[in-house]
Write a protein that holds these residues in place. Structure first.
Motif, PDB file in Angstrom:
ATOM      1  N   UNK A 104       0.837  -1.196   0.000  1.00  0.00           N
ATOM      2  CA  UNK A 104       0.000   0.000   0.000  1.00  0.00           C
ATOM      3  C   UNK A 104       0.876   1.251   0.000  1.00  0.00           C
ATOM      4  N   UNK A 105       1.933   1.244   0.810  1.00  0.00           N
ATOM      5  CA  UNK A 105       2.847   2.387   0.854  1.00  0.00           C
ATOM      6  C   UNK A 105       3.528   2.598  -0.492  1.00  0.00           C
ATOM      7  N   UNK A 106       3.936   1.508  -1.154  1.00  0.00           N
ATOM      8  CA  UNK A 106       4.572   1.611  -2.466  1.00  0.00           C
ATOM      9  C   UNK A 106       3.597   2.173  -3.495  1.00  0.00           C
ATOM     10  N   UNK A 107       2.363   1.724  -3.423  1.00  0.00           N
ATOM     11  CA  UNK A 107       1.320   2.197  -4.338  1.00  0.00           C
ATOM     12  C   UNK A 107       1.091   3.694  -4.170  1.00  0.00           C
ATOM     13  N   UNK A 108       1.006   4.151  -2.911  1.00  0.00           N
ATOM     14  CA  UNK A 108       0.794   5.568  -2.650  1.00  0.00           C
ATOM     15  C   UNK A 108       2.009   6.385  -3.069  1.00  0.00           C
ATOM     16  N   UNK A 109       3.194   5.861  -2.864  1.00  0.00           N
ATOM     17  CA  UNK A 109       4.413   6.562  -3.273  1.00  0.00           C
ATOM     18  C   UNK A 109       4.481   6.690  -4.789  1.00  0.00           C
ATOM     19  N   UNK A 110       4.095   5.638  -5.509  1.00  0.00           N
ATOM     20  CA  UNK A 110       4.071   5.691  -6.970  1.00  0.00           C
ATOM     21  C   UNK A 110       3.043   6.725  -7.441  1.00  0.00           C
ATOM     22  N   UNK A 111       1.893   6.747  -6.815  1.00  0.00           N
ATOM     23  CA  UNK A 111       0.857   7.719  -7.163  1.00  0.00           C
ATOM     24  C   UNK A 111       1.349   9.138  -6.892  1.00  0.00           C
ATOM     25  N   UNK A 112       2.025   9.318  -5.774  1.00  0.00           N
ATOM     26  CA  UNK A 112       2.574  10.646  -5.424  1.00  0.00           C
ATOM     27  C   UNK A 112       3.573  11.102  -6.482  1.00  0.00           C
ATOM     28  N   UNK A 113       4.456  10.205  -6.901  1.00  0.00           N
ATOM     29  CA  UNK A 113       5.454  10.547  -7.911  1.00  0.00           C
ATOM     30  C   UNK A 113       4.816  10.884  -9.256  1.00  0.00           C
ATOM     31  N   UNK A 114       3.767  10.154  -9.636  1.00  0.00           N
ATOM     32  CA  UNK A 114       3.048  10.468 -10.876  1.00  0.00           C
ATOM     33  C   UNK A 114       2.428  11.857 -10.813  1.00  0.00           C
ATOM     34  N   UNK A 115       1.805  12.163  -9.691  1.00  0.00           N
ATOM     35  CA  UNK A 115       1.153  13.464  -9.534  1.00  0.00           C
ATOM     36  C   UNK A 115       2.176  14.592  -9.551  1.00  0.00           C
TER      37      UNK A 115
ATOM     38  N   UNK B 275      -5.413  16.292 -12.860  1.00  0.00           N
ATOM     39  CA  UNK B 275      -6.534  16.315 -11.926  1.00  0.00           C
ATOM     40  C   UNK B 275      -7.138  17.713 -11.994  1.00  0.00           C
ATOM     41  N   UNK B 276      -8.395  17.775 -12.424  1.00  0.00           N
ATOM     42  CA  UNK B 276      -9.056  19.069 -12.579  1.00  0.00           C
ATOM     43  C   UNK B 276     -10.436  19.040 -11.920  1.00  0.00           C
ATOM     44  N   UNK B 277     -10.899  20.191 -11.500  1.00  0.00           N
ATOM     45  CA  UNK B 277     -12.214  20.293 -10.872  1.00  0.00           C
ATOM     46  C   UNK B 277     -13.312  20.494 -11.911  1.00  0.00           C
ATOM     47  N   UNK B 278     -12.925  20.729 -13.153  1.00  0.00           N
ATOM     48  CA  UNK B 278     -13.894  20.935 -14.221  1.00  0.00           C
ATOM     49  C   UNK B 278     -14.263  19.607 -14.872  1.00  0.00           C
ATOM     50  N   UNK B 279     -15.229  19.653 -15.796  1.00  0.00           N
ATOM     51  CA  UNK B 279     -15.681  18.435 -16.462  1.00  0.00           C
ATOM     52  C   UNK B 279     -14.898  18.128 -17.730  1.00  0.00           C
TER      53      UNK B 279
ATOM     54  N   UNK C   8      -5.931  11.351  -0.934  1.00  0.00           N
ATOM     55  CA  UNK C   8      -5.627  11.963  -2.230  1.00  0.00           C
ATOM     56  C   UNK C   8      -4.800  11.027  -3.111  1.00  0.00           C
ATOM     57  N   UNK C   9      -3.702  10.515  -2.583  1.00  0.00           N
ATOM     58  CA  UNK C   9      -2.854   9.632  -3.384  1.00  0.00           C
ATOM     59  C   UNK C   9      -3.498   8.270  -3.593  1.00  0.00           C
ATOM     60  N   UNK C  10      -4.371   7.858  -2.691  1.00  0.00           N
ATOM     61  CA  UNK C  10      -5.143   6.634  -2.893  1.00  0.00           C
ATOM     62  C   UNK C  10      -6.092   6.773  -4.070  1.00  0.00           C
TER      63      UNK C  10
ATOM     64  N   UNK D  59      -4.957   2.143 -11.381  1.00  0.00           N
ATOM     65  CA  UNK D  59      -5.456   0.772 -11.489  1.00  0.00           C
ATOM     66  C   UNK D  59      -6.458   0.628 -12.625  1.00  0.00           C
ATOM     67  N   UNK D  60      -7.220   1.688 -12.896  1.00  0.00           N
ATOM     68  CA  UNK D  60      -8.212   1.666 -13.969  1.00  0.00           C
ATOM     69  C   UNK D  60      -7.601   2.036 -15.320  1.00  0.00           C
ATOM     70  N   UNK D  61      -6.287   2.310 -15.355  1.00  0.00           N
ATOM     71  CA  UNK D  61      -5.574   2.727 -16.557  1.00  0.00           C
ATOM     72  C   UNK D  61      -6.003   4.107 -17.041  1.00  0.00           C
ATOM     73  N   UNK D  62      -6.405   4.964 -16.113  1.00  0.00           N
ATOM     74  CA  UNK D  62      -6.796   6.331 -16.440  1.00  0.00           C
ATOM     75  C   UNK D  62      -5.563   7.227 -16.418  1.00  0.00           C
ATOM     76  N   UNK D  63      -5.628   8.322 -17.167  1.00  0.00           N
ATOM     77  CA  UNK D  63      -4.530   9.279 -17.118  1.00  0.00           C
ATOM     78  C   UNK D  63      -5.004  10.668 -16.697  1.00  0.00           C
ATOM     79  N   UNK D  64      -6.275  10.742 -16.244  1.00  0.00           N
ATOM     80  CA  UNK D  64      -6.798  12.013 -15.742  1.00  0.00           C
ATOM     81  C   UNK D  64      -7.971  11.752 -14.804  1.00  0.00           C
TER      82      UNK D  64
END
Length: 112
Positions: A21-32, A39-43, A68-70, A77-82
């Motif tokens: 879980x920590x590795x997953x969150x760290x990878x997500x943090x690095x991507x962000x 990541x946008x608040x608009x549609x 946030x990083x989760x 995991x869903x292969x999304x890029x936004x």
């Protein structure tokens, strides 16, 4: 005896699961932080078109970073890029704890 003192194999499994879980969150943090996921608040994202929508993703935690990083990890995991229509919410418990909820729509954008 295993019921009284616990099963040692379960404790080991929990530590491994926490490390993953920590590795997953760290990878997500690095991507962000590397700008690899939008990541946008608009549609929509200006000058970009959505190729596919994976749906609503939600992550909750008592720690904002984990929520946030989760959320980003779920998008990966869903292969999304936004993540579109990003929102966050904080609930305050009577004991003084804060409970964070982050959510948005995971999408795949068309290549430029």
């Amino acid at each position: 005896m295993a019921l009284i003192f616990g099963n040692p194999s379960r404790k080991g499994r929990t530590n491994i699961e926490e490390a993953k879980k920590d590795q997953r969150l760290e990878m997500a943090r690095n991507l962000y932080l590397g700008g690899k996921i939008n990541i946008v608040t608009t549609q929509e994202i200006p000058n970009r078109q959505v190729a596919g929508t994976f749906g609503l993703i939600v992550c909750r935690s008592y720690n904002f970073d984990n929520a946030f990083y989760g959320l980003i990890a779920q998008a990966m995991d869903a292969n999304a890029d936004a993540i579109l229509s990003y929102r966050e919410n904080v609930a305050f418990h009577p004991e003084g704890d804060k409970y964070y909820s982050c959510y948005g729509t995971a999408v795949r954008m068309k290549k430029k």
